[in-house]
Structure formats: structure tokens, C-alpha cells
Design a protein around this motif. Structure first.
Motif, PDB file in Angstrom:
ATOM      1  N   GLY A   1     -11.111   4.822  -7.772  1.00 35.77           N
ATOM      2  CA  GLY A   1     -10.925   5.893  -8.744  1.00 35.77           C
ATOM      3  C   GLY A   1      -9.484   6.074  -9.168  1.00 35.77           C
ATOM      4  N   VAL A   2      -8.658   5.053  -8.955  1.00 40.46           N
ATOM      5  CA  VAL A   2      -7.256   5.143  -9.336  1.00 40.46           C
ATOM      6  C   VAL A   2      -7.153   5.101 -10.852  1.00 40.46           C
ATOM      7  CG1 VAL A   2      -6.822   2.635  -9.262  1.00 40.46           C
ATOM      8  CG2 VAL A   2      -4.960   4.231  -8.779  1.00 40.46           C
ATOM      9  N   GLY A   3      -6.145   5.783 -11.403  1.00 39.41           N
ATOM     10  CA  GLY A   3      -5.936   5.695 -12.838  1.00 39.41           C
ATOM     11  C   GLY A   3      -5.363   6.930 -13.473  1.00 39.41           C
TER      12      GLY A   3
ATOM     13  N   ALA B   1     -12.287  -3.590  -1.152  1.00 33.84           N
ATOM     14  CA  ALA B   1     -11.212  -3.772  -2.135  1.00 33.84           C
ATOM     15  C   ALA B   1     -10.516  -2.447  -2.423  1.00 33.84           C
ATOM     16  CB  ALA B   1     -11.780  -4.370  -3.414  1.00 33.84           C
ATOM     17  N   ALA B   2     -11.265  -1.346  -2.483  1.00 34.22           N
ATOM     18  CA  ALA B   2     -10.667  -0.033  -2.716  1.00 34.22           C
ATOM     19  C   ALA B   2      -9.769   0.368  -1.546  1.00 34.22           C
ATOM     20  CB  ALA B   2     -11.760   1.006  -2.945  1.00 34.22           C
ATOM     21  N   GLU B   3     -10.213   0.101  -0.332  1.00 34.88           N
ATOM     22  CA  GLU B   3      -9.397   0.414   0.849  1.00 34.88           C
ATOM     23  C   GLU B   3      -8.106  -0.397   0.841  1.00 34.88           C
ATOM     24  OE1 GLU B   3     -12.992   1.578   3.982  1.00 34.88           O
ATOM     25  OE2 GLU B   3     -12.252  -0.494   3.881  1.00 34.88           O
ATOM     26  N   TRP B   4      -8.212  -1.657   0.455  1.00 34.94           N
ATOM     27  CA  TRP B   4      -7.022  -2.513   0.376  1.00 34.94           C
ATOM     28  C   TRP B   4      -6.048  -1.973  -0.672  1.00 34.94           C
ATOM     29  CZ3 TRP B   4      -4.995  -5.288  -3.703  1.00 34.94           C
ATOM     30  CH2 TRP B   4      -3.976  -6.191  -3.391  1.00 34.94           C
ATOM     31  N   LEU B   5      -6.564  -1.573  -1.848  1.00 30.45           N
ATOM     32  CA  LEU B   5      -5.707  -1.048  -2.905  1.00 30.45           C
ATOM     33  C   LEU B   5      -5.028   0.243  -2.457  1.00 30.45           C
ATOM     34  CD1 LEU B   5      -4.597  -1.123  -5.764  1.00 30.45           C
ATOM     35  CD2 LEU B   5      -6.724  -0.048  -6.557  1.00 30.45           C
ATOM     36  N   GLU B   6      -5.756   1.080  -1.765  1.00 33.99           N
ATOM     37  CA  GLU B   6      -5.173   2.322  -1.250  1.00 33.99           C
ATOM     38  C   GLU B   6      -3.957   2.026  -0.375  1.00 33.99           C
ATOM     39  OE1 GLU B   6      -7.373   6.174   0.138  1.00 33.99           O
ATOM     40  OE2 GLU B   6      -7.312   4.788   1.853  1.00 33.99           O
ATOM     41  N   ALA B   7      -4.066   1.005   0.463  1.00 34.18           N
ATOM     42  CA  ALA B   7      -2.942   0.635   1.336  1.00 34.18           C
ATOM     43  C   ALA B   7      -1.755   0.131   0.521  1.00 34.18           C
ATOM     44  CB  ALA B   7      -3.391  -0.427   2.334  1.00 34.18           C
ATOM     45  N   GLN B   8      -2.006  -0.595  -0.556  1.00 36.83           N
ATOM     46  CA  GLN B   8      -0.909  -1.122  -1.379  1.00 36.83           C
ATOM     47  C   GLN B   8      -0.177   0.002  -2.109  1.00 36.83           C
ATOM     48  OE1 GLN B   8      -0.551  -4.397  -0.690  1.00 36.83           O
ATOM     49  NE2 GLN B   8      -2.439  -3.938   0.436  1.00 36.83           N
ATOM     50  N   LEU B   9      -0.911   1.017  -2.531  1.00 38.98           N
ATOM     51  CA  LEU B   9      -0.310   2.115  -3.286  1.00 38.98           C
ATOM     52  C   LEU B   9       0.303   3.183  -2.385  1.00 38.98           C
ATOM     53  CD1 LEU B   9      -3.013   2.470  -6.093  1.00 38.98           C
ATOM     54  CD2 LEU B   9      -0.741   1.417  -6.277  1.00 38.98           C
ATOM     55  N   GLY B  10      -0.123   3.227  -1.131  1.00 40.78           N
ATOM     56  CA  GLY B  10       0.502   4.118  -0.166  1.00 40.78           C
ATOM     57  C   GLY B  10       0.108   5.568  -0.267  1.00 40.78           C
ATOM     58  N   HIS B  11      -1.029   5.849  -0.869  1.00 38.65           N
ATOM     59  CA  HIS B  11      -1.521   7.228  -0.888  1.00 38.65           C
ATOM     60  C   HIS B  11      -3.040   7.215  -0.983  1.00 38.65           C
ATOM     61  CE1 HIS B  11      -2.539   7.320  -5.214  1.00 38.65           C
ATOM     62  NE2 HIS B  11      -1.445   6.599  -5.392  1.00 38.65           N
ATOM     63  N   THR B  12      -3.648   8.334  -0.649  1.00 40.65           N
ATOM     64  CA  THR B  12      -5.104   8.429  -0.639  1.00 40.65           C
ATOM     65  C   THR B  12      -5.655   8.360  -2.055  1.00 40.65           C
ATOM     66  OG1 THR B  12      -5.034   9.809   1.342  1.00 40.65           O
ATOM     67  CG2 THR B  12      -7.058   9.871   0.047  1.00 40.65           C
ATOM     68  N   LEU B  13      -6.681   7.551  -2.235  1.00 44.97           N
ATOM     69  CA  LEU B  13      -7.343   7.446  -3.533  1.00 44.97           C
ATOM     70  C   LEU B  13      -8.538   8.398  -3.576  1.00 44.97           C
ATOM     71  CD1 LEU B  13      -7.196   3.588  -4.214  1.00 44.97           C
ATOM     72  CD2 LEU B  13      -5.537   5.384  -4.783  1.00 44.97           C
ATOM     73  N   PRO B  14      -8.950   8.812  -4.779  1.00 46.35           N
ATOM     74  CA  PRO B  14      -9.965   9.866  -4.883  1.00 46.35           C
ATOM     75  C   PRO B  14     -11.405   9.423  -4.668  1.00 46.35           C
ATOM     76  CG  PRO B  14      -9.189   9.247  -7.064  1.00 46.35           C
ATOM     77  CD  PRO B  14      -8.319   8.535  -6.078  1.00 46.35           C
ATOM     78  N   GLY B  15     -11.678   8.120  -4.587  1.00 49.76           N
ATOM     79  CA  GLY B  15     -13.053   7.671  -4.416  1.00 49.76           C
ATOM     80  C   GLY B  15     -13.711   8.294  -3.191  1.00 49.76           C
ATOM     81  N   MET B  16     -14.995   8.614  -3.303  1.00 47.38           N
ATOM     82  CA  MET B  16     -15.729   9.262  -2.220  1.00 47.38           C
ATOM     83  C   MET B  16     -16.485   8.253  -1.351  1.00 47.38           C
ATOM     84  SD  MET B  16     -14.970  12.429  -2.637  1.00 47.38           S
ATOM     85  CE  MET B  16     -16.153  13.263  -1.582  1.00 47.38           C
TER      86      MET B  16
ATOM     87  N   GLY C   1      -7.632  10.104 -12.517  1.00 47.84           N
ATOM     88  CA  GLY C   1      -8.417   8.926 -12.251  1.00 47.84           C
ATOM     89  C   GLY C   1      -9.661   8.593 -13.046  1.00 47.84           C
ATOM     90  N   ASN C   2      -9.941   7.313 -13.068  1.00 49.03           N
ATOM     91  CA  ASN C   2     -11.173   6.768 -13.618  1.00 49.03           C
ATOM     92  C   ASN C   2     -12.346   7.039 -12.664  1.00 49.03           C
ATOM     93  OD1 ASN C   2     -10.309   4.848 -16.029  1.00 49.03           O
ATOM     94  ND2 ASN C   2      -8.807   4.564 -14.403  1.00 49.03           N
ATOM     95  N   ILE C   3     -13.552   6.737 -13.119  1.00 50.14           N
ATOM     96  CA  ILE C   3     -14.700   6.741 -12.211  1.00 50.14           C
ATOM     97  C   ILE C   3     -14.444   5.691 -11.136  1.00 50.14           C
ATOM     98  CG2 ILE C   3     -17.175   6.321 -11.998  1.00 50.14           C
ATOM     99  CD1 ILE C   3     -17.425   6.863 -14.947  1.00 50.14           C
ATOM    100  N   PRO C   4     -14.613   6.013  -9.853  1.00 51.60           N
ATOM    101  CA  PRO C   4     -14.460   4.994  -8.812  1.00 51.60           C
ATOM    102  C   PRO C   4     -15.569   3.939  -8.921  1.00 51.60           C
ATOM    103  CG  PRO C   4     -14.291   7.211  -7.888  1.00 51.60           C
ATOM    104  CD  PRO C   4     -14.829   7.362  -9.278  1.00 51.60           C
ATOM    105  N   THR C   5     -15.185   2.698  -8.913  1.00 50.00           N
ATOM    106  CA  THR C   5     -16.168   1.618  -9.045  1.00 50.00           C
ATOM    107  C   THR C   5     -17.221   1.692  -7.958  1.00 50.00           C
ATOM    108  OG1 THR C   5     -14.550   0.173 -10.122  1.00 50.00           O
ATOM    109  CG2 THR C   5     -16.459  -0.886  -9.092  1.00 50.00           C
ATOM    110  N   GLU C   6     -16.781   1.900  -6.725  1.00 49.60           N
ATOM    111  CA  GLU C   6     -17.739   1.884  -5.619  1.00 49.60           C
ATOM    112  C   GLU C   6     -18.691   3.082  -5.691  1.00 49.60           C
ATOM    113  OE1 GLU C   6     -13.951   3.877  -4.388  1.00 49.60           O
ATOM    114  OE2 GLU C   6     -14.483   2.006  -5.417  1.00 49.60           O
TER     115      GLU C   6
ATOM    116  N   GLY D   1      -5.962   1.473 -14.042  1.00 44.55           N
ATOM    117  CA  GLY D   1      -5.877   2.010 -12.700  1.00 44.55           C
ATOM    118  C   GLY D   1      -4.461   2.222 -12.218  1.00 44.55           C
ATOM    119  N   ILE D   2      -3.601   1.244 -12.446  1.00 45.35           N
ATOM    120  CA  ILE D   2      -2.262   1.306 -11.849  1.00 45.35           C
ATOM    121  C   ILE D   2      -1.157   1.622 -12.851  1.00 45.35           C
ATOM    122  CG2 ILE D   2      -2.918  -0.248  -9.971  1.00 45.35           C
ATOM    123  CD1 ILE D   2      -1.457  -2.491 -11.450  1.00 45.35           C
ATOM    124  N   GLN D   3      -1.491   1.847 -14.114  1.00 47.83           N
ATOM    125  CA  GLN D   3      -0.445   2.012 -15.122  1.00 47.83           C
ATOM    126  C   GLN D   3       0.331   3.314 -14.976  1.00 47.83           C
ATOM    127  OE1 GLN D   3      -1.990   2.179 -19.101  1.00 47.83           O
ATOM    128  NE2 GLN D   3      -3.097   4.087 -18.776  1.00 47.83           N
TER     129      GLN D   3
END
Length: 303
Positions: A235-237, A275-290, A247-252, A18-20
Motif C-alpha cells: 500500500g505504499v504510495g 515482497a511487501a515485507e521486503w519493501l517495508e524493510a528497504q524503506l525503513g518504516h511500516t507500510l499500511p497494508g493489512m 497510499g495506493n490499494i495494497p496489492t496483497e 509507490g515510491i515516488q
């Protein structure tokens, strides 16, 4: 319609795949918090790091430190290893599993691992022998559905690489759509072919949603007999060595689809969304999960 399985295992890969490829390099503390939140949401098997050259993948430079601080007993932890040195680091770190990789196309194998597919198959044979009684093993066949450098990967080529690898069977075999080019028909064909050739090995799928086919491919994989799916929160990755391999398939999203189909995953949808919302805040950009944006199935309005 084929009979649906009662359950499907999900491997949470946000902390590794996800974060690599992210520009923001998360601290060890932040990664550990990501892992804790995934576990709190029900994840019981997580790929948490990769034991690779930090000059090539700086996001994974803290692999040994992270492994030393993992909350033991809470889940099974997987580390990616691309060569014998990485494998020995995974063993020394006390992880539960080492996930090794052989790429189906020679060009991509050289870009990803610095040697050809033949060399990596030889290394896998050594690792498989060395792993006995020490650590669980997974073997991922990368670019199993297509290569960014060579284009189409014929089914015959995939089966040739799988057959060579299965001379030294892993505990689990994964097929990876590394650049997100597969269609559901491809997944049905290739998972089916591998299962017919090697019916006793559990099949895991690592699918990318690069072209918005990831969830459809996941469903096809389940129908073809895959028992485990990789996914990442939000869906980060992406792969640093494959152009546009997003990105990967979003877990949620995956949990929502399987929940609605009556297939158990052991993960809590609301916990995954949080958890996905929290990760989005840490990375500082919108994640693709729907589903993290839309939420789960809406409750009926009060009369």
C-alpha cells in the motif's frame, strides 16, 4: 448480485507511484529487485518508472538506466509520461506502454504538469498520433473523483475531459482517485457513465486508500465494469503534488479480497506478502497494508 468476472488484471505500481513520494530514494539495483520480486509473485504488468523532471521527482531520476536493465520478456512494462518529451523517452527506453495523464481539474493539472488541462489535452492528441505502431498507450484522467485545490469535480466536467481525450482514443482509459476521496457510489456512477459513453475502451482504475475506502471502491469498480486495477505492494504510495494523497490499494489486500471472491488475478498471495515485507524493510518504516500483517485466511487448527 451481478455476475462476478472470472478474472481481473492487476497492474503493480510500487516501483513508480509507490515510491515516488518516499524520503528514502532506492537505488536502481533495489528497484530492479522490487520488480523481480513482484514478477516472481505473479505480476505480469508493472508501471516501473516515470519520465519526468528529476528536480521535481528525484525518486525517478534513474528512469532511463532502470529501463535499460529491466528483465525483458518477463512482463509488460509501463512508464508514466506527463508531456511529449517524457513520451519520447518512454519510446526510446523500449517500454511496452506509455501511461499519459490529463487532470480533470485545471489547477491540479498546472501543479502536476505545469500547464492547464486544455494544453495537456492538445499534447495528448499529438502523443496519440505519434504512438501509433510504436508503443501502447494508456491515458489516466487524474483527480477524476475530486481535487485538493478545487474541491468537487462535477461529473459533467469529468465527462467533458474524457470526451475531449477520447477524440484520440488510447488503448486503455484510467480514472484516478488521486487523493482518495471517492466512495463506492461515486465509482459506480463515474465508471458507469464513462462506459455508457465509450463502451469499447477498457477501463482501469487507479485508487488511493487515503480515507480507507480503496478496497470498497475497487469492488464497486469491478461491479461497474472496470477490468484492470492498479495497486502497490504494502500500500505504499502518494502524489508529490497532491497534499495528503497517501497510499495506493495494497496489492496483497486486493489479491486476498479477489481470491476469496473466486476472481482470478494470477498473483500469488504469499509471494505478494513476502515482497511487501521486503519493501517495508528497504524503506525503513511500516507500510499500511493489512494482509501483510495478518496473513491470508487462517488454516484450521489441528484436532
Amino acid at each position: 448480485m451481478p455476475e462476478l468476472p472470472k478474472s481481473v488484471e492487476i497492474v503493480e505500481v510500487a516501483a513508480r507511484d509507490g515510491i515516488q513520494n518516499e524520503q528514502t530514494i532506492l537505488s536502481v539495483d533495489t528497484k530492479l529487485e522490487l520488480i523481480r520480486r513482484a514478477i516472481d509473485a505473479g505480476a505480469r504488468r508493472l508501471e516501473v518508472t516515470s519520465f519526468v523532471n528529476p528536480r521535481r521527482v528525484p525518486q525517478m531520476a534513474d528512469a532511463d538506466d532502470l529501463a535499460a536493465r529491466l528483465p525483458r520478456g518477463a512482463a509488460r512494462y509501463v512508464g508514466l509520461a506527463l508531456n511529449a518529451r517524457g513520451f519520447e523517452r518512454a519510446v526510446a527506453a523500449g517500454l511496452d506502454e506509455a501511461n499519459c495523464v490529463v487532470v480533470a481539474s485545471d489547477t491540479f493539472n498546472r501543479r502536476n504538469q505545469g500547464v492547464g488541462t486544455e494544453d495537456t489535452l492538445a499534447t495528448w492528441a499529438e502523443i496519440a498520433q505519434a504512438a501509433k505502431g510504436r508503443i501502447g498507450t494508456g491515458l489516466t484522467i487524474g483527480a477524476a473523483f475530486g481535487c485538493p485545490f478545487e474541491g468537487e469535480v462535477p461529473l459533467a466536467r469529468l465527462l467533458e475531459v474524457v470526451e475531449r481525450a477520447m477524440a484520440h482514443p488510447p488503448d486503455e482509459l484510467a480514472l484516478a482517485d488521486t487523493i482518495g476521496v471517492a466512495s463506492p457510489a461515486d465509482v459506480l456512477e463515474r465508471v458507469g457513465a464513462v462506459r455508457r459513453a465509450f463502451p469499447d475502451v477498457p477501463i482501469r482504475l487507479h485508487l488511493h486508500n487515503t480515507r480507507n475506502t480503496g478496497l470498497a471502491n475497487a469492488w464497486a469498480g469491478i461491479m461497474a465494469g472496470a477490468v484492470t486495477l492498479d495497486s502497490s505492494l504494502g500500500g505504499v504510495g502518494g502524489c508529490p503534488f497532491a497534499p495528503r494523497a497517501t497510499g495506493n490499494i495494497p496489492t496483497e489486500d486486493l489479491v486476498y479480497m479477489l481470491d476469496r471472491a473466486g476472481i482470478s488475478t494470477g498473483l500469488d498471495l504469499d509471494g505478494c506478502i513476502a515482497a511487501a515485507e521486503w519493501l517495508e524493510a528497504q524503506l525503513g518504516h511500516t507500510l499500511p497494508g493489512m494482509v501483510m500483517k495478518a496473513g491470508g485466511f487462517p488454516a484450521p487448527e489441528a484436532a
